[in-house]
Every structure is written in C-alpha cells, then in structure tokens.
Design a protein around this motif. Sequence first.
Motif, PDB file in Angstrom:
ATOM      1  N   ASN A  51      29.438  28.540  -3.849  1.00  0.00           N
ATOM      2  CA  ASN A  51      29.177  29.402  -2.706  1.00  0.00           C
ATOM      3  C   ASN A  51      29.654  30.827  -2.973  1.00  0.00           C
ATOM      4  O   ASN A  51      28.945  31.787  -2.679  1.00  0.00           O
ATOM      5  N   ILE A  55      25.668  31.471  -3.615  1.00  0.00           N
ATOM      6  CA  ILE A  55      25.097  31.416  -2.267  1.00  0.00           C
ATOM      7  C   ILE A  55      25.623  32.546  -1.385  1.00  0.00           C
ATOM      8  O   ILE A  55      24.866  33.196  -0.683  1.00  0.00           O
ATOM      9  N   SER A  57      27.466  32.541   1.369  1.00  0.00           N
ATOM     10  CA  SER A  57      27.255  32.316   2.797  1.00  0.00           C
ATOM     11  C   SER A  57      28.593  32.118   3.494  1.00  0.00           C
ATOM     12  O   SER A  57      29.348  31.206   3.141  1.00  0.00           O
ATOM     13  N   ASP A 124      23.331  20.864   3.202  1.00  0.00           N
ATOM     14  CA  ASP A 124      23.225  22.299   3.487  1.00  0.00           C
ATOM     15  C   ASP A 124      23.376  23.127   2.211  1.00  0.00           C
ATOM     16  O   ASP A 124      22.611  24.063   1.969  1.00  0.00           O
ATOM     17  N   TYR A 126      22.930  22.124  -0.950  1.00  0.00           N
ATOM     18  CA  TYR A 126      21.787  21.890  -1.838  1.00  0.00           C
ATOM     19  C   TYR A 126      20.543  22.617  -1.337  1.00  0.00           C
ATOM     20  O   TYR A 126      19.775  23.168  -2.139  1.00  0.00           O
ATOM     21  N   ASN A 127      20.328  22.636  -0.030  1.00  0.00           N
ATOM     22  CA  ASN A 127      19.189  23.371   0.522  1.00  0.00           C
ATOM     23  C   ASN A 127      19.293  24.862   0.206  1.00  0.00           C
ATOM     24  O   ASN A 127      18.286  25.505  -0.111  1.00  0.00           O
ATOM     25  N   GLN A 128      20.490  25.398   0.303  1.00  0.00           N
ATOM     26  CA  GLN A 128      20.690  26.811  -0.044  1.00  0.00           C
ATOM     27  C   GLN A 128      20.427  27.046  -1.532  1.00  0.00           C
ATOM     28  O   GLN A 128      19.811  28.040  -1.901  1.00  0.00           O
ATOM     29  N   THR A 130      18.412  25.438  -3.486  1.00  0.00           N
ATOM     30  CA  THR A 130      16.993  25.309  -3.838  1.00  0.00           C
ATOM     31  C   THR A 130      16.224  26.607  -3.573  1.00  0.00           C
ATOM     32  O   THR A 130      15.105  26.750  -4.069  1.00  0.00           O
ATOM     33  N   GLN A 131      16.810  27.529  -2.866  1.00  0.00           N
ATOM     34  CA  GLN A 131      16.134  28.805  -2.601  1.00  0.00           C
ATOM     35  C   GLN A 131      16.218  29.768  -3.778  1.00  0.00           C
ATOM     36  O   GLN A 131      15.504  30.764  -3.820  1.00  0.00           O
ATOM     37  N   TYR A 132      17.080  29.482  -4.744  1.00  0.00           N
ATOM     38  CA  TYR A 132      17.258  30.371  -5.887  1.00  0.00           C
ATOM     39  C   TYR A 132      16.261  30.016  -6.978  1.00  0.00           C
ATOM     40  O   TYR A 132      16.006  28.859  -7.270  1.00  0.00           O
ATOM     41  N   LYS A 133      15.723  31.069  -7.611  1.00  0.00           N
ATOM     42  CA  LYS A 133      14.760  30.891  -8.706  1.00  0.00           C
ATOM     43  C   LYS A 133      15.259  31.664  -9.908  1.00  0.00           C
ATOM     44  O   LYS A 133      15.891  32.725  -9.768  1.00  0.00           O
TER      45      LYS A 133
END
Length: 135
Positions: A51, A55, A57, A124, A126-128, A130-133
């Motif tokens: 995090n 992330i 967040s 939560d 893991y969902n965050q 998955t937004q990274y590329k």
Amino acid sequence: MFQSNPINTQMHYKVDENRRLFIKKDIQEISQWTDDLEYKNIEINAFSMLNRQLIMSEKIQQSIQQFRRRNTLTMGELCKYEQHLRQELEFGKNEYDINRAKLHEKRRVEYILLTKEYRALKTDIYNQLTQYKRK
C-alpha cells in the motif's frame, strides 16, 4: 466407615478423562487459530508495504491498521484463554459442560469473524492492485 463404590470411581474417572480430552482438543484448536493469526500478521505487514509503495490509499492503510489492532487483541485474548485452559487441564476439577462448550464456541465465532474481515481486506487490496498495468 466410608467405602468407595467402584461404579462411582469408574464414572468419576470417565468424566475426568472426557474433561481432559475436550480441553486438550480446545487447546489444539486455539493453537491452530493463533498460528493462523500470526501468519495473517506477516501478510498484513506485506500488504502495508504494498500500500505504501504502490496503492497509496489512506482508506486501505486505515483498514490495515484497524485489522492489525483487532488481530493483536484477538491473539492476546486467545493466549490468555489457552493459558486458562492449560491451568484447568493441569489443576481443574470442573466438569466440561455445555457452558464451557458455549464459551469455546464464542471464541470460535470471534476467530471466524476476524478471518472474514481479513478476507474482505485482502479482496480490497487485490482489487486495487488489479488496476495497475505495466508500462
């Protein structure tokens, strides 16, 4: 003069044997729970690092902090409970009755709720992630 009744002696022995068996089972289960909570603490440290580095967040950091506190408190309560059971196993004479079983079941429910809370937190995170590329 008092004479011991062999049937009462056998019955008392069987009740005590069962009491000890049930307490040992509870202690073993608590040991499994505390091992799992220790591992969750290791994972939560890794999630906290993810995090901070990726992330970023504030909401997730607060959730991690809240979970860490609850995990630590639950671990402390389970350790006290285990110590109590070990003393009861060694020195106690109280029968393992429905009240004692309900107390242990209450601890199980607390552990399960904490595990569900942890799963939601992981989801939560893991969902965050998955937004990274990759670039």
